[in-house]
Design an enzyme around this catalytic site. Structure first.
Site, short mmCIF file in Angstrom:
data_model
loop_
_atom_site.label_atom_id
_atom_site.label_comp_id
_atom_site.label_asym_id
_atom_site.label_seq_id
_atom_site.Cartn_x
_atom_site.Cartn_y
_atom_site.Cartn_z
N ARG A 104 -39.21 63.95 -23.71
CA ARG A 104 -38.72 65.31 -23.45
C ARG A 104 -39.70 66.31 -23.99
NH1 ARG A 104 -32.68 66.67 -25.24
NH2 ARG A 104 -33.62 66.65 -27.28
N THR A 108 -39.13 72.85 -23.33
CA THR A 108 -38.31 73.02 -22.12
C THR A 108 -37.21 71.97 -22.00
OG1 THR A 108 -39.73 71.55 -20.84
CG2 THR A 108 -40.35 73.88 -20.89
N ASP A 200 -32.63 61.81 -34.08
CA ASP A 200 -33.66 61.40 -33.10
C ASP A 200 -33.72 59.87 -33.09
OD1 ASP A 200 -36.24 60.57 -32.02
OD2 ASP A 200 -36.66 62.72 -31.94
N ASP A 203 -37.31 58.22 -33.48
CA ASP A 203 -37.84 58.34 -34.84
C ASP A 203 -37.10 57.42 -35.81
OD1 ASP A 203 -39.79 60.11 -34.18
OD2 ASP A 203 -38.71 61.90 -34.83
C1 PRP Z 1 -34.90 60.79 -26.40
C2 PRP Z 1 -33.94 59.70 -25.98
C3 PRP Z 1 -33.81 59.94 -24.50
C4 PRP Z 1 -33.92 61.43 -24.39
C5 PRP Z 1 -32.55 61.98 -24.17
O1 PRP Z 1 -36.19 60.44 -26.12
O2 PRP Z 1 -34.36 58.41 -26.31
O3 PRP Z 1 -34.81 59.29 -23.74
O4 PRP Z 1 -34.46 61.90 -25.63
O5 PRP Z 1 -32.60 63.35 -23.96
P1 PRP Z 1 -32.22 64.04 -22.57
O6 PRP Z 1 -30.96 63.40 -22.10
O7 PRP Z 1 -32.03 65.48 -22.95
O8 PRP Z 1 -33.36 63.85 -21.63
P2 PRP Z 1 -37.44 61.33 -26.54
O9 PRP Z 1 -37.79 62.29 -25.46
O10 PRP Z 1 -37.19 61.92 -27.90
O11 PRP Z 1 -38.63 60.30 -26.58
P3 PRP Z 1 -38.83 59.00 -27.50
O12 PRP Z 1 -37.86 57.96 -27.04
O13 PRP Z 1 -40.25 58.64 -27.19
O14 PRP Z 1 -38.64 59.38 -28.94
N1 URA Z 2 -32.78 62.55 -28.15
C1 URA Z 2 -32.43 62.01 -29.33
O1 URA Z 2 -33.12 61.09 -29.83
N2 URA Z 2 -31.35 62.48 -29.96
C2 URA Z 2 -30.58 63.47 -29.45
O2 URA Z 2 -29.58 63.84 -30.07
C3 URA Z 2 -30.97 64.03 -28.22
C4 URA Z 2 -32.06 63.55 -27.58
#
Ligand code: PRP
Ligand code: URA
Length: 209
Positions: A104, A108, A200, A203
């Protein structure tokens, strides 16, 4: 419209509470996500077709059932979806695993795709797209779109925690995709995080910040 199933088995609720707890460290977080993913897979695969087979027990010959060789594919959304793969593979070891890489944009909140690799027989498989978090729904909707474009037809979405906003997006954009959750939370905050959520997921799984 997509059906939404909240798999609120007591074991899932119990483990999810510890996953949410900010005091839970990386090792335990990973183990719990793995366990909950397995418990959810048990429920999600309830509709797998069976076939009759004959088995000879030490006592008698009998007609029994085995899974009818259905081809399944898992598609974790990178990176946090990776944390749920092994727990599911323990129950469905023959499943193939594709990957969709998305993150994400922190400003945005729109998903940016950076990687896609699916099993070559994509049209013959039923897929489970996996991601711990369904927040705005942008990432899951984009991942589903991406695998549909490559030929996937029967798709389920499996997440640990969702916000109502994300569920609505999947229902609108992919009404054919049923959604399986461990919990449906209250809302999103101003930063697009699920409330109360678990923070997160990526993380916390990988010990990054
Ligand atoms: C997180 C999570 C989803 C997304 C959800 O990933 O694992 O993929 O956010 O958010 P959304 O429904 O608003 O799209 P992130 O973008 O943080 O990436 P990561 O898994 O690499 O940490
Ligand atoms: N992605 C995450 O990892 N946590 C949230 O709460 C939303 C998006």
């Amino acid at each position: 419209m997509s059906n939404v199933y909240v798999l609120d088995h007591p074991l899932i609720q119990h483990k999810l509470t510890y996953i949410r707890d900010e005091r839970t460290g990386t090792k335990e977080f990973r183990e719990l996500v793995d366990e909950v993913a397995g418990l959810m897979a048990f429920e999600i695969t309830r509709d797998l077709p069976l076939q009759e087979v004959t088995v000879k027990t030490p006592v008698a010959e009998a007609t029994m059932k085995t899974i009818a060789g259905k081809k399944l594919g898992l598609v974790p959304i990178l990176r946090a979806g990776l944390g749920m793969v092994d727990g599911i593979l323990k129950l469905i070891p023959a499943a193939k695993v594709g990957h969709v890489g998305l993150y994400r944009d922190p400003e945005t909140l729109t998903p940016i795709e950076y990687y896609v690799k699916l099993p070559s027989d994509v049209e013959e498989r039923d897929f489970i797209v996996i991601d711990p978090m369904l927040a705005t729904g942008g990432s899951a909707a984009a991942a589903i779109e991406s695998i549909k474009k490559r030929g996937a037809k029967n798709i389920k979405l499996m997440c640990l925690v969702a916000a109502p906003e994300g569920v609505k997006v999947i229902q609108e954009e992919h009404p054919d995709v049923d959604i399986f959750l461990a919990a449906l939370d209250e809302k999103l905050n101003d930063h697009g995080y699920i409330v109360p959520g678990l923070g997160d997921a990526g993380d916390r799984l990988f010990g990054t910040k």
